[in-house]
Structure formats: structure tokens, C-alpha cells
Design a protein around this motif. Structure first.
Motif, PDB file in Angstrom:
ATOM      1  N   ALA A 206      -9.055  -0.722  -5.642  1.00 61.74           N
ATOM      2  CA  ALA A 206      -8.056  -1.351  -6.502  1.00 61.74           C
ATOM      3  C   ALA A 206      -6.650  -1.139  -5.944  1.00 61.74           C
ATOM      4  N   ALA A 207      -6.386   0.070  -5.432  1.00 60.51           N
ATOM      5  CA  ALA A 207      -5.062   0.356  -4.872  1.00 60.51           C
ATOM      6  C   ALA A 207      -4.793  -0.493  -3.636  1.00 60.51           C
ATOM      7  N   ARG A 208      -5.828  -0.700  -2.810  1.00 62.90           N
ATOM      8  CA  ARG A 208      -5.641  -1.546  -1.627  1.00 62.90           C
ATOM      9  C   ARG A 208      -5.350  -2.994  -2.018  1.00 62.90           C
ATOM     10  N   LYS A 209      -6.091  -3.503  -3.005  1.00 60.12           N
ATOM     11  CA  LYS A 209      -5.848  -4.870  -3.460  1.00 60.12           C
ATOM     12  C   LYS A 209      -4.449  -5.001  -4.051  1.00 60.12           C
ATOM     13  N   ASN A 210      -4.040  -3.992  -4.828  1.00 59.62           N
ATOM     14  CA  ASN A 210      -2.694  -4.014  -5.404  1.00 59.62           C
ATOM     15  C   ASN A 210      -1.639  -3.990  -4.300  1.00 59.62           C
ATOM     16  N   TYR A 211      -1.891  -3.173  -3.262  1.00 57.21           N
ATOM     17  CA  TYR A 211      -0.934  -3.099  -2.158  1.00 57.21           C
ATOM     18  C   TYR A 211      -0.796  -4.450  -1.464  1.00 57.21           C
ATOM     19  N   GLU A 212      -1.931  -5.129  -1.253  1.00 61.85           N
ATOM     20  CA  GLU A 212      -1.875  -6.434  -0.599  1.00 61.85           C
ATOM     21  C   GLU A 212      -1.071  -7.433  -1.428  1.00 61.85           C
ATOM     22  N   LEU A 213      -1.266  -7.413  -2.753  1.00 61.19           N
ATOM     23  CA  LEU A 213      -0.511  -8.312  -3.619  1.00 61.19           C
ATOM     24  C   LEU A 213       0.981  -7.986  -3.579  1.00 61.19           C
ATOM     25  N   VAL A 214       1.292  -6.681  -3.667  1.00 60.70           N
ATOM     26  CA  VAL A 214       2.697  -6.271  -3.657  1.00 60.70           C
ATOM     27  C   VAL A 214       3.331  -6.594  -2.314  1.00 60.70           C
ATOM     28  N   LEU A 215       2.574  -6.386  -1.221  1.00 63.02           N
ATOM     29  CA  LEU A 215       3.111  -6.687   0.111  1.00 63.02           C
ATOM     30  C   LEU A 215       3.439  -8.166   0.240  1.00 63.02           C
ATOM     31  N   GLU A 216       2.550  -9.010  -0.242  1.00 68.27           N
ATOM     32  CA  GLU A 216       2.803 -10.450  -0.171  1.00 68.27           C
ATOM     33  C   GLU A 216       4.036 -10.826  -1.003  1.00 68.27           C
ATOM     34  N   ALA A 217       4.171 -10.209  -2.176  1.00 68.91           N
ATOM     35  CA  ALA A 217       5.347 -10.468  -2.999  1.00 68.91           C
ATOM     36  C   ALA A 217       6.617  -9.971  -2.317  1.00 68.91           C
ATOM     37  N   TYR A 218       6.510  -8.846  -1.607  1.00 68.35           N
ATOM     38  CA  TYR A 218       7.666  -8.310  -0.867  1.00 68.35           C
ATOM     39  C   TYR A 218       8.061  -9.257   0.260  1.00 68.35           C
ATOM     40  N   ARG A 219       7.042  -9.828   0.926  1.00 67.64           N
ATOM     41  CA  ARG A 219       7.350 -10.788   1.991  1.00 67.64           C
ATOM     42  C   ARG A 219       8.142 -11.977   1.452  1.00 67.64           C
ATOM     43  N   ARG A 220       7.768 -12.397   0.232  1.00 69.74           N
ATOM     44  CA  ARG A 220       8.459 -13.550  -0.372  1.00 69.74           C
ATOM     45  C   ARG A 220       9.802 -13.174  -0.963  1.00 69.74           C
ATOM     46  N   GLY A 221      10.092 -11.872  -1.019  1.00 72.25           N
ATOM     47  CA  GLY A 221      11.348 -11.431  -1.603  1.00 72.25           C
ATOM     48  C   GLY A 221      11.319 -11.353  -3.109  1.00 72.25           C
TER      49      GLY A 221
ATOM     50  N   ILE B  83       9.926  -8.928  -4.985  1.00 73.05           N
ATOM     51  CA  ILE B  83      10.053  -7.570  -5.502  1.00 73.05           C
ATOM     52  C   ILE B  83      10.856  -6.733  -4.525  1.00 73.05           C
ATOM     53  N   SER B  84      11.223  -5.535  -4.983  1.00 74.08           N
ATOM     54  CA  SER B  84      12.081  -4.675  -4.170  1.00 74.08           C
ATOM     55  C   SER B  84      11.255  -3.751  -3.289  1.00 74.08           C
ATOM     56  N   ILE B  85      11.928  -3.072  -2.395  1.00 70.81           N
ATOM     57  CA  ILE B  85      11.275  -2.116  -1.507  1.00 70.81           C
ATOM     58  C   ILE B  85      10.648  -0.965  -2.282  1.00 70.81           C
ATOM     59  N   LEU B  86      11.257  -0.598  -3.415  1.00 70.25           N
ATOM     60  CA  LEU B  86      10.709   0.508  -4.201  1.00 70.25           C
ATOM     61  C   LEU B  86       9.309   0.177  -4.721  1.00 70.25           C
ATOM     62  N   ASP B  87       9.111  -1.070  -5.113  1.00 72.51           N
ATOM     63  CA  ASP B  87       7.779  -1.473  -5.586  1.00 72.51           C
ATOM     64  C   ASP B  87       6.754  -1.369  -4.464  1.00 72.51           C
ATOM     65  N   LEU B  88       7.141  -1.777  -3.264  1.00 75.05           N
ATOM     66  CA  LEU B  88       6.206  -1.700  -2.131  1.00 75.05           C
ATOM     67  C   LEU B  88       5.954  -0.253  -1.732  1.00 75.05           C
ATOM     68  N   LEU B  89       6.998   0.557  -1.733  1.00 78.07           N
ATOM     69  CA  LEU B  89       6.810   1.977  -1.415  1.00 78.07           C
ATOM     70  C   LEU B  89       5.861   2.636  -2.406  1.00 78.07           C
ATOM     71  N   ASP B  90       6.055   2.313  -3.677  1.00 76.49           N
ATOM     72  CA  ASP B  90       5.178   2.891  -4.700  1.00 76.49           C
ATOM     73  C   ASP B  90       3.738   2.441  -4.489  1.00 76.49           C
ATOM     74  N   ALA B  91       3.526   1.168  -4.202  1.00 76.25           N
ATOM     75  CA  ALA B  91       2.168   0.660  -3.984  1.00 76.25           C
ATOM     76  C   ALA B  91       1.545   1.284  -2.746  1.00 76.25           C
ATOM     77  N   GLN B  92       2.349   1.469  -1.705  1.00 68.53           N
ATOM     78  CA  GLN B  92       1.815   2.091  -0.482  1.00 68.53           C
ATOM     79  C   GLN B  92       1.461   3.544  -0.724  1.00 68.53           C
TER      80      GLN B  92
END
Length: 797
Positions: free
Chosen positions: A710-725, A727-736
């Protein structure tokens, strides 16, 4: 890191597509034309991978055709590539064009618009082509793919200090793209490097001849037109000249002998997958020019340690800790141990056990000494005496001037209560020592098993930390792309650089943890402390472990059954724990000491003594016949004297010592019995606590795996959202971070369960490694019987 340095990022090798699938009548047909820069002499696996990914991905929605006549191989010139592109654009049967090759992408990106969708990959030098600061292509019907990562030349500098670097570049590419040489030399100045640019065409010999004597390292760009044999000669020559080398292709060429590379072995698959996905989006109606062009590749630094040893280049710790080491150490292949090997070797060679065996051997002599006191004692002696002459003459023959005698004495205790008690006590104490040795043997086996599992766990943690470092590097490059197109601030880049430093430290810490565990295992195995070895993974289905019999888990899958199982295991432990059995032996010894102290009040000691003395020689005055002065005829004793005696002794008064001995024996017995109760409570507590831990870790195997997924899937979703701009870096750091912690927990789950299992078995006084098939079967029979007596048996039998 400054933008011009990115020109050293690797481009995808030029490739060749083969003809694929026949059209399916029930799906829309898509005909794809393929344009290549020219024929390839090596790296032919690239077109097969891209073709397979496109076909597989689109096959559910389209019937994909890539006819041989729509596949054009140009002649490695701008004019040839332009002609091929025009031909495909004019072909009405072609629905989409895929351009593969740096020359082709350069030509495609110089056009203003296209009449049909064109996908070009990769853009080799986005800065030179003024394409770096783009989110999409900005060109009608064109999508291209740029690969972002750390500059290879910077990584090369981290591996080995160098000032003069030779760059082997495809000659056709150097001639096709204006300014490429100047731009590379300009970028090299940022690293205080000077370059020797060497163009490579269809053979390697001219390039090797051109290699300057002042070159300190070599950077190898994709060379498509030389044969595999020529590439092998390149590798051999660089090693012979002891020149460090870096491949822009990455791991595939590191496996062939290049010193280092930054791209992972699955890089081609990821590029092919991204190309197929973007092709699908275009066919689904997405405007090609709006599709993001940046492809942030996962980094995976690899270093060929055989090459490093051959050229005598040894990278620093900070480089090694994040790299995947190929042919790490030839010595490591020699010694391979499994979990069972480690345990069995430990109980055979461990020095602590060797000390205990010596103590046990010395204790056996105490038993023999106690027995010896009860056996006959035979003494022999010889005695020579010289007395003065006048005394001998005046002795009337009873003494001679010189006399030599020999004697033998036999002494036998007919009954001695202290002696017999001591023999029994020493036997019990020796039994206690043997059981203490057995307990230490279990401790050593347990320590070896846990340490081995700690090594496996540390290796897994180290791998996860390296993967997290790779992810962080990928995200850093993504942040740099976002900064270059204005969707991120420089602070975002600095934050990822901070994360990289932390991730590197985490890798170093994980490596140190693994090294400590390996040293500890070598100590337990009485090996040189830093002797290398290979391990094999441990798993629940290992036949040597009780967990291979799945019936065990039926007793733990519900609260009632688990409660009965804990009672059974506590009962087993109280019956078989060597610590308790050793104390039982000590109790027996002390009970015999108390009985002996009581008997001393009324039982005497009875002994027998026999002596024979023979006069061997008489000489000198007094040795002649004695006449009794003529008055008496006195007999003279012969030369043999003997006697037999029986002794009975009983102490009437010893100042109260016997009362003190008895009282002391009583107190010691009470102390040992109380100590046994303490140890019994501790053993039962250890078993029950370890069982609760084992139950929790068993449940954690599946749960932690689910959480990690589940964490990996969430990370992939958050990463894609980060690529699109979005969400913020904090969200991606938290997911990672969540993904990292979840991966560690999942990796630790099986090892934690096995360690808890070892703890249960150690507390119960038995380890799987020393149990025969019959003993294991008997264990399950006792377990089944215990459950029946408890009122039920586990379901599912």
C-alpha cells in the motif's frame, strides 16, 4: 549543480525494430512507422524491448502493425534521417512515427510542426537543442523523451580523481549535431576537466591509437557501429593501460568490464515502458505536445570490482556504500554458509564451548578422585639405617650397624560415610556441569542463529537504504527539471540534496551494522574476524525448521488454541530446560551432603590396614649370632614382619562442627531449591513472552507485506502528483519515508519471526537444528495429546 553539466546524461542507444503482429480484425488497426539513425552493430536487444512494450500495452485496444517496409534505417547522416522522416510523413498508411536515435530526435525537434504524431527518443543534449526548460514539446504532434539524471562525469570524478578525460563519442553523432563538441568542452570546465574528444566510427583501432598519453580516465558514450568484439578490445585495452572508465549505457557495459555506470540493468525496460505509455496516450487523444518530456530515471551506480582491482582503483566509502558491486571479491565465492551450517559449526568450534569442555573434563577427574578414596590404597617403601658400632654391639642382636628393609602396606576403608557421600556428590556435580555445558551449547547455537538472521536482516536493510538513495537521487533530478521549467524553487532542490546526504549516511550505517553482525558470527565460529563469506536466505519452509510443518500454525491461529499452546510449551520447557535439570542435579548433590552430615552423628568410620616388612640386608656390628651370653638360648626373629589391623573411629566431640555442617547443608539445600523455583519462573516467563512475540511477528508477516504494498502504491501516486506540480515536496518526502519504513518492516517480518522462534526454542531447551525426524514427530504427538486433554484439538487436522 549547474545546468550545462547535464550534457553528459546518457542517451538511449540507437535501435532497430523488427516486424510484429498481424492485425486483429476486431480492433482498430494502428500502423507505426519506425525511423532509425542507421544499422546497428551491437545493442540489438533495444528495439526488441521497445517493440514488445508497445505491442503488449496497446494490444488490448488496438491491432498494432509495424511492417518491414515502414521501418527505415537511415545512413547515419542528417540528410539520410531527414529523408526517411519525410518518407514516413508522406506515407498515408502510417498513423504514427517512432523515431529512435539521437540524430533522428535532433532532426525532429528542429521542425516546427508535424502532420501526424511523432514520438522521438531520446533527446541527447536538451541544452544544445534549447529543449531543457520545457514541460511539453511545444511542437504540434511531437513528443520527445529526455532522460534526466546526475551528470555522469561528476560521478566519474567521485569514483576517481582525474583532470584529463577522453570521451569516446559516436562519430556520426558528432558530425550531425552542430556545436556538440564545443558544448561538452564548456561543460567540462565546471568540473575543472579538460577533454579529449575521440570520434568512433565502425572500428575501435583508430580511436585507441588516438588516445593521448596524458588521459587519466575514459568516458564511453553509446557506440552503436562497432562490433561486440571491438567493444571487448576497447575494454581490454583500457584495463591494460589502467585507465578508469565510465559507461553512459550503465550496468550492461559494466558487466562487460567497464569500471562504472549509473544506469540500472532495467533502464531499457523503463524507457520502453514510458515510450509505450506515451504512445498509448497519444492514440487515446492526448495532444503530444502537452505530454511531459522529462523522464526521471532511477539511478543505480554499479562498479565492476574485478576491473577496479585490475587497474588498481579503489573508490571511497561514500561511493561504495551507494553502488552495486559487480564481482565484488573473488574470495567471497569460496565460503558459503547457511543458517544450519552456522549453528552446527558454532557448537563444534566455539572457544567458549571449548573452555567449558575442558572444565567438564577436569570435573570428571573429581569423580575419579572421590572414587579412588574408597578403593584399596597400597604403599611400598624401602628403609636403610646405619647406627654407631658400639650401640649395635650393645643391642644384643636386636639391631645391626647397617640394616636395609622393605615394606608394603595395604589400607582399605571398609566404610566411610563422608567418602561415599563425596563420591555421590561429585557424580551429581558432574551431571550439573554437563547440563551447564548443554545450556551453553544451546546459548551458542541460539547466538549463532540470531546473528546469522541479523546478517540477513542487515543485508536487506542495506539494500532497502540503497534503493531509497536511488529514489532520492531520482527525485532530486525531477526537482531540478521542475526548477528549470519554473514549477519549483531552488529550495526544493536543496531539500532533496539534504535528503541525499541523509540517505547516504543511512546506507553507511546499514553497511556498518552488517559488518558488525558478520564479525560477531565469525567470532562465534572461531574464524578470522573479517573473513568474508556468503549467506543463503532463510525461509519458513526450510526443512530443518519446525515451521516447515504447517501444522504448527494451526495451534496459534486463535486465542484459545494459542493459550493452550503456551501452556504446552511452558510444560515442555520446565521438563527439558538444561538450566533446571542442572539445578536438579545440584539439589541431589546437596541432599546427599545433608544426609551425610546427619549420619556423621552416629556412623563411625571403619578401616583395614595390612603391613608386611622384610629385612633385606644386615651388616656390621650386631649382625652375627647372639648366644645370650651363654646363660639363655634366646630365639631370634626371622627377616619377615607382618601385621593386620582394623580401625574403628568415632569423633566424640568436635566443638560443634557436625551441628554446623548439618545446618549449613540444610541452608544450602533450601537456597538451591529456591533458586530452582526462581529459574523455573524465569524459564516459563521467557517461553510465554517469546511465544507472544512469535505470535505477533507471525501476524506481522502478512500485515507488513500488505502495508508495504500500500505504501509503494501511495508513493507512486504521490510521485506522479509531484511531477504534475499538484502537491508539495513535503508530501512526497512523507510518502517516501512511509514507503521506506514499510519496506523495512516487511523485510524484517520473516527474520523477526524466525528470531522469535529461536527464542521460544531456546527457552524451551531445544533447537530444531539438533532434533531428529523422530524427535520432531514425538513433539507433535505430545502436542496433539495435550490439546485433546485440554478439551479440544485444533481445527483443520
Amino acid at each position: 549543480m549547474k545546468t550545462p553539466a547535464r550534457i553528459f546524461c546518457v542517451f538511449l542507444p540507437l535501435t532497430l525494430f523488427s516486424t510484429v503482429t498481424a492485425a486483429r480484425e476486431d480492433l482498430p488497426t494502428v500502423t507505426i512507422g519506425v525511423l532509425l539513425d542507421g544499422p546497428l552493430a551491437r545493442l540489438q536487444e533495444v528495439p526488441e524491448t521497445i517493440e514488445r512494450e508497445i505491442t503488449n500495452l496497446l494490444s488490448s485496444d488496438f491491432s498494432v502493425r509495424i511492417p518491414a517496409r515502414e521501418r527505415i534505417e537511415a545512413d547515419w547522416t542528417v540528410a539520410g534521417v531527414t529523408s526517411g522522416l519525410d518518407q514516413l510523413l508522406a506515407d498515408r498508411e502510417v498513423d504514427m512515427i517512432v523515431v529512435v536515435g539521437s540524430i533522428g530526435t535532433h532532426v525532429a525537434t528542429q521542425r516546427g510542426r508535424f502532420g501526424k504524431p511523432v514520438v522521438a527518443l531520446p533527446v541527447y543534449l536538451p541544452q544544445i537543442q534549447e529543449l531543457a526548460a520545457r514541460e511539453g514539446s511545444g511542437i504540434r504532434n511531437l513528443h520527445f523523451l529526455t532522460v534526466t539524471q546526475r551528470p555522469d562525469i561528476g560521478v566519474l570524478r567521485e569514483i576517481t580523481p582525474c583532470r584529463r578525460v577522453a570521451v569516446f563519442i559516436e562519430g556520426a553523432l558528432a558530425r550531425a549535431i552542430p556545436g556538440i563538441i564545443d558544448r561538452m568542452e564548456e561543460a567540462a570546465k565546471e568540473y575543472e576537466l579538460s577533454l579529449q574528444l575521440i570520434e568512433v566510427d565502425t572500428t575501435i583501432e583508430p580511436a585507441l591509437e588516438a588516445l593521448g598519453p596524458d588521459v587519466e580516465a575514459v568516458y564511453v558514450l553509446p557506440l552503436h557501429r562497432i562490433s561486440p568484439a571491438d567493444f571487448g578490445r576497447l575494454v581490454s585495452e583500457l584495463q591494460a593501460r589502467q585507465l578508469p572508465s565510465f559507461s553512459s549505457v550503465g550496468r550492461p557495459e559494466v558487466d562487460l568490464g567497464i569500471l562504472a555506470g549509473l544506469k540500472p540493468p532495467d533502464f531499457l525496460r523503463w524507457v520502453a515502458r514510458r515510450t509505450a505509455l506515451n504512445t498509448q496516450r497519444i492514440l487515446q487523444g492526448i495532444d503530444p505536445r502537452e505530454i511531459p518530456v522529462a523522464f526521471s530515471s532511477r539511478e543505480a551506480l554499479s562498479i565492476n570490482m574485478a576491473t577496479a582491482r585490475a587497474i588498481e582503483v579503489y573508490p571511497k566509502w561514500k561511493v561504495l556504500t551507494e553502488a552495486e558491486l559487480v564481482e565484488e571479491d573473488v574470495r567471497r565465492v569460496g565460503r558459503k554458509i547457511s543458517l544450519e551450517d552456522a549453528v552446527r559449526e558454532a557448537v563444534e568450534v566455539n572457544l567458549e564451548l571449548a573452555v567449558r569442555e575442558r572444565d567438564l573434563a577436569a570435573g570428571a577427574e573429581d569423580v575419579r578422585l572421590a572414587t579412588a578414596n574408597l578403593l584399596p590404597q597400597i604403599d611400598v617403601s624401602a628403609n636403610g639405617v646405619i647406627i654407631d658400632e658400639d650401640r649395635a654391639e650393645a643391642s644384643f642382636g636386636s639391631a645391626t650397624e647397617r640394616t636395609l628393609t622393605g615394606s608394603a602396606t595395604l589400607t582399605q576403608l571398609l566404610y566411610s560415610e563422608p567418602g561415599w557421600a563425596n563420591r555421590t556428590i561429585q557424580k551429581s556435580l558432574q551431571e550439573a556441569r554437563e547440563l551447564d555445558r548443554d545450556a551453553l551449547r544451546l546459548d551458542i547455537a541460539f547466538d549463532a542463529a540470531v546473528t546469522y538472521l541479523d546478517i540477513l536482516r542487515a543485508k536487506t536493510f542495506e539494500r532497502i537504504q540503497r534503493e531509497n538513495l536511488d529514489l532520492t537521487r531520482t527525485n532530486l533530478e525531477l526537482a531540478r527539471v521542475r526548477e528549470s521549467i519554473g514549477t519549483a524553487t531552488p529550495g526544493e532542490v536543496y531539500r532533496w540534496e539534504n535528503q541525499i546526504a541523509n540517505a547516504r549516511q543511512a546506507v553507511i550505517d546499514a553497511s556498518a551494522q552488517r559488518n558488525r553482525a558478520e564479525i560477531e558470527l565469525n567470532r562465534l565460529l572461531h574464524r578470522p574476524l573479517e573473513e568474508p563469506f556468503r549467506t543463503t536466505d532463510a525461509y519458513l519452509e526450510d526443512p530443518v525448521l519446525m515451521t516447515s510443518q504447517r501444522a504448527l500454525f494451526r495451534y496459534m491461529d486463535n486465542p484459545w488454541g494459542f493459550r493452550v499452546f503456551r501452556r504446552f510449551m511452558a510444560k515442555e520447557a520446565l521438563e527439558s530446560a538444561p538450566e533446571l535439570r542442572a539445578l536438579d542435579a545440584a539439589v541431589a548433590a546437596q541432599e546427599r551432603a545433608l544426609a551425610s552430615a546427619s549420619r556423621r552423628f552416629w556412623i563411625p568410620t571403619l578401616g583395614l590396614q595390612v603391613n608386611v616388612t622384610e629385612t633385606i640386608e644386615r651388616d656390621g656390628a650386631g649382625s652375627g649370632e647372639f648366644s645370650g651370653l651363654g646363660l639363655l638360648d634366646l630365639p631370634r626373629a626371622d627377616d619377615t614382619d607382618w601385621f593386620v589391623g582394623v580401625n574403628l573411629s568415632y569423633p566424640l566431640f568436635e566443638g560443634g562442627a557436625r551441628f554446623a555442617d548439618k545446618k549449613q547443608a540444610q541452608e544450602n539445600l533450601a537456597r538451591i531449591e529456591t533458586e530452582r523455583e526462581v529459574v523455573a519462573e524465569r524459564v516459563e516467563q521467557r517461553v510465554r513472552s517469546a511465544l507472544h512475540d512469535m505470535g505477533a511477528s507471525l501476524a506481522g508477516i502478512d500485515l507488513s507485506s500488505d502495508a508495504a504494498e500500500a505504501a509503494r502504491k501511495n508513493y507512486e501516486l504521490v510521485l506522479e502528483a509531484y511531477r504534475r506540480g499538484a502537491i508539495s515536496i513535503l508530501d512526497l518526502l512523507d510518502a517516501q519515508n512511509v514507503a521506506l519504513v514499510s519496506d523495512e518492516a516487511a523485510a524484517n517480518a520473516v527474520y523477526a519471526f524466525l528470531i522469535d522462534l529461536m527464542s521460544v526454542q531456546r527457552a524451551a531447551g531445544r533447537l530444531d537444528f539438533f532434533c531428529s525426524v523422530e524427535e520432531r514427530q514425538a513433539f507433535f504427538e505430545r502436542l496433539e495429546s495435550f490439546f485433546r486433554e485440554a478439551g479440544d484439538a485444533p481445527a483443520g487436522r
